[in-house]
Design an enzyme around this catalytic site. Structure first.
Site, PDB file in Angstrom:
ATOM      1  CG  ASP A   1      -5.885  -5.201   1.608  1.00  0.00           C
ATOM      2  OD1 ASP A   1      -5.850  -4.174   2.797  1.00  0.00           O
ATOM      3  OD2 ASP A   1      -6.306  -4.237   0.606  1.00  0.00           O
TER       4      ASP A   1
ATOM      5  CG  ASP B   1      -2.367   0.875   1.413  1.00  0.00           C
ATOM      6  OD1 ASP B   1      -1.689   1.802   0.363  1.00  0.00           O
ATOM      7  OD2 ASP B   1      -3.155   0.818   2.097  1.00  0.00           O
ATOM      8  CB  SER B   2       0.938   4.559  -1.853  1.00  0.00           C
ATOM      9  OG  SER B   2      -0.786   4.866  -1.089  1.00  0.00           O
ATOM     10  N   GLY B   3       0.382   3.504   1.372  1.00  0.00           N
ATOM     11  CA  GLY B   3       0.508   4.785   2.870  1.00  0.00           C
ATOM     12  C   GLY B   3      -0.340   6.012   2.654  1.00  0.00           C
TER      13      GLY B   3
ATOM     14  CG  ASP C   1      -5.140   6.367  -3.229  1.00  0.00           C
ATOM     15  OD1 ASP C   1      -3.791   6.115  -2.545  1.00  0.00           O
ATOM     16  OD2 ASP C   1      -6.179   5.841  -3.131  1.00  0.00           O
TER      17      ASP C   1
ATOM     18  CB  CYS D   1      -6.057 -24.847   9.405  1.00  0.00           C
ATOM     19  SG  CYS D   1      -5.776 -23.496  10.416  1.00  0.00           S
TER      20      CYS D   1
END
Length: 372
Positions: free
Chosen positions: A269, A95-97, A149, A309
């Site tokens: 996500d 994620d760009s932050g 963005d 699992c």
């Protein structure tokens, strides 16, 4: 920037708008629909990377904002990149932050070129621009880089959303200009525009014109009703190229994922499976429930006796109840492991249903089981 030969998306099957495909990266393929466990600060909280791999996870999400502040992108690069740093050899999307920075409210100042913000850790000032965000992600060696963005709040009136979108589109072009195309690496644009269909259409069309390896739908999961989110997806995904992957950011609960796949989304996500695991909430085929509730204190059954699992199969609900009541960290690990595995089971089941042309029936049955 042209698409590099090693980064591509193969569309393998469709059923209505639902899609099954495969994203090819330099570090291996990702089968879609895909869920990316969130490893914000270089770890999926509570789990070893071997445990994450064992759930069927093929790709993780990291966050440029958190990693640039601590331990620092340059330090991660000097130590061999994020994959080596966290012992994960599969693909990573970062994620760009932008969302984190822009959620700081009084701690940041936005302008046309980027954003100046104060760290939530120590109050130090930092500057993030489209180019510097891409640089941080490249230092981390992300396989998929996200453009910077602006994510407007919900609700957001049309004019405010329009101004925000104009800025996001300028930043998208600058992010692309800063990105160094390399074999096996991709750059995704982010569709914004609030819940306004005309702005979403404008955003999608302009991003397609700029040209990216894939497209994310951002600005959702910020408080809007599910009906508005679904309507926004219905207005957006048909405009995006069929030959490129589509990523819905930050969503969500299991039913939300089914809704979005039904509307043409490929990648997801969300912090819910891990955060909920730390809070004692289990996601299962029969719905979600809190292990801390008294009704589980004498329940000898595991969460899923048929699961492969260990966390789902080998520990009773009574034991998990005990762990949460006594504050034992093992409870966090076991329930996080179970939840991430369940999300990956859900993705695999949706892929199979799409391949077999029965996704509509699968979705209806899933909703019935979740509400029952």
């Amino acid at each position: 920037m042209n698409d590099t030969p090693d980064f591509r998306f193969d569309l393998l099957a469709t059923d209505g708008a639902a899609r099954h495909g495969r994203v090819h990266t330099g570090r291996g393929p990702v089968d879609t629909p895909a869920f990316m466990p969130v490893g914000t600060a270089g770890t999926v909280k509570g789990l070893l990377t071997d445990q994450v791999r064992a759930t069927g996870s093929q790709i993780l999400l990291g966050n440029a904002y958190h990693l640039m502040l601590r331990p620092g992108a340059e330090r991660v690069a000097a130590l061999g990149g994020l994959h080596r740093f966290m012992n994960w050899d599969g693909p990573i999307l970062t994620d760009s932050g932008g969302y984190q920075v822009l959620s700081l409210a009084g701690l940041r100042k936005l302008d046309d070129d980027g954003v100046t913000f104060r760290s939530h850790i120590d109050g130090a000032y930092h500057r993030m621009t489209p180019a510097s965000s891409v640089e941080v992600q490249e230092l981390l060696d992300a396989d998929i880089t996200m453009v910077l963005d602006e994510c407007p709040p919900y609700p957001c009136d049309h004019e405010t959303a329009r101004r925000s979108l104009a800025l996001t589109l300028r930043w998208a072009q600058r992010s692309k200009d800063a990105f160094h195309g390399r074999p096996g690496y991709g750059l995704f644009g982010i569709v914004q525009g609030g819940v306004h269909p005309d702005l979403r259409e404008e955003s999608a069309r302009q991003l397609v014109e700029i040209g990216f390896h894939g497209f994310a739908v951002g600005g959702l999961a910020v408080g809007e009703p599910a009906a508005e989110r679904n309507a926004t997806l219905e207005a957006t995904t048909p405009i995006l190229p069929a030959e490129k992957p589509r990523y819905l950011m930050g969503v969500g609960k299991p039913g939300d994922l089914v809704d979005a796949v039904e509307r043409g989304i490929d990648m997801f996500d969300c912090v819910l499976p891990t955060r909920s695991g730390r809070r004692g909430l289990a996601y299962t085929w029969g719905g979600a429930f809190k292990l801390g509730n008294a009704r589980f204190r004498d329940d000898p059954e595991p969460l899923d006796p048929a699961s492969d699992c260990p966390a789902s199969r080998d520990y009773s609900k009574a034991y998990l109840h005990h762990l949460f009541k006594t504050g034992e960290v093992l409870g966090w690990t076991l329930l996080t492991w179970h939840n991430v595995h369940f999300y990956q089971q859900l993705m695999a089941a949706m892929r199979t249903a799409i391949e077999q042309g029965r996704f509509k029936d699968f979705a209806a049955d899933f909703r019935d089981r979740q509400s029952g």
